[in-house]
Scaffold this motif. Structure first.
Motif, mmCIF file in Angstrom:
data_model
loop_
_atom_site.group_PDB
_atom_site.id
_atom_site.type_symbol
_atom_site.label_atom_id
_atom_site.label_comp_id
_atom_site.label_asym_id
_atom_site.label_seq_id
_atom_site.Cartn_x
_atom_site.Cartn_y
_atom_site.Cartn_z
ATOM 1 N N UNK A 185 -0.038 -16.819 -2.050
ATOM 2 C CA UNK A 185 0.079 -15.456 -1.527
ATOM 3 C C UNK A 185 -1.110 -15.189 -0.609
ATOM 4 N N UNK A 186 -0.869 -14.309 0.331
ATOM 5 C CA UNK A 186 -1.885 -13.919 1.300
ATOM 6 C C UNK A 186 -1.752 -12.416 1.506
ATOM 7 N N UNK A 187 -2.850 -11.698 1.317
ATOM 8 C CA UNK A 187 -2.841 -10.251 1.460
ATOM 9 C C UNK A 187 -3.545 -9.873 2.755
ATOM 10 N N UNK A 188 -2.897 -8.990 3.496
ATOM 11 C CA UNK A 188 -3.511 -8.528 4.749
ATOM 12 C C UNK A 188 -4.654 -7.581 4.416
ATOM 13 N N UNK A 189 -5.480 -7.358 5.401
ATOM 14 C CA UNK A 189 -6.631 -6.474 5.224
ATOM 15 C C UNK A 189 -6.694 -5.486 6.365
ATOM 16 N N UNK A 190 -5.573 -4.844 6.643
ATOM 17 C CA UNK A 190 -5.514 -3.901 7.771
ATOM 18 C C UNK A 190 -5.964 -2.533 7.342
ATOM 19 N N UNK B 59 0.835 -1.190 0.000
ATOM 20 C CA UNK B 59 0.000 0.000 0.000
ATOM 21 C C UNK B 59 0.876 1.248 0.000
ATOM 22 N N UNK B 60 0.540 2.191 -0.870
ATOM 23 C CA UNK B 60 1.266 3.466 -0.873
ATOM 24 C C UNK B 60 0.563 4.509 -0.009
ATOM 25 N N UNK B 61 -0.597 4.171 0.490
ATOM 26 C CA UNK B 61 -1.369 5.055 1.355
ATOM 27 C C UNK B 61 -0.785 4.992 2.761
ATOM 28 N N UNK B 62 -0.348 6.151 3.286
ATOM 29 C CA UNK B 62 0.278 6.144 4.612
ATOM 30 C C UNK B 62 -0.698 5.824 5.739
ATOM 31 N N UNK B 63 -2.000 5.932 5.483
ATOM 32 C CA UNK B 63 -2.996 5.626 6.503
ATOM 33 C C UNK B 63 -3.453 4.174 6.470
#
Length: 145
Positions: free
Chosen positions: A140-145, A61-65
């Protein structure tokens, strides 16, 4: 972060529940060329074996939040069976090959059921030496934070 003790423990527990698996470990080079030399013709594992390898985690993610990470890893399924042969081989040889494919399918089904964000990225098959075959299952596994 996705890769942690809890996930490793869960993966190992679920994979160890597959009755056919006789050796389960992180990949520390047990079947690399140094182990497959003339001095040690057989790797220090018992097959069917699973080695977890190529574990990588990257921030996607390039989003800092928003912290989103992607974990990739490979399940190396190793089977030492001298009965692999051509399509004209006796039926028992072909059944052994079909059993290896069925075992890889069970592993895929199991891991995909662990998390809805788990995906199978690739699948390949190779012969390492003599009768030692390797099935690479990359997930692959992508987080969802």
């Amino acid at each position: 972060m996705i890769w942690n003790k809890a996930l490793r423990t869960q993966l190992f527990a679920d994979l160890a529940a597959i009755d056919e698996i006789r050796y389960l470990s992180m990949d520390f080079g047990q079947v690399d060329d140094s182990y497959l030399s003339e001095e040690t013709p057989h790797p220090p594992i018992i097959t069917p074996a699973i080695l977890l390898s190529d574990i990588r985690e990257e921030r996607t993610s390039s989003d800092k939040d928003l912290d989103r990470y992607q974990l990739t890893f490979t399940v190396r399924l190793l089977i030492d069976d001298a009965r692999f042969a051509t399509a004209t081989a006796p039926q028992v040889h072909l059944v052994a090959y079909d059993n290896a494919l069925a075992l890889s399918e069970r592993i895929i089904t199991l891991l995909l059921s662990l998390n809805p964000r788990m995906t199978l990225e690739s699948r390949s098959e190779a012969q390492l030496r003599d009768s030692l075959r390797q099935y690479n299952l990359s997930f692959s596994l992508t987080s969802n934070f």
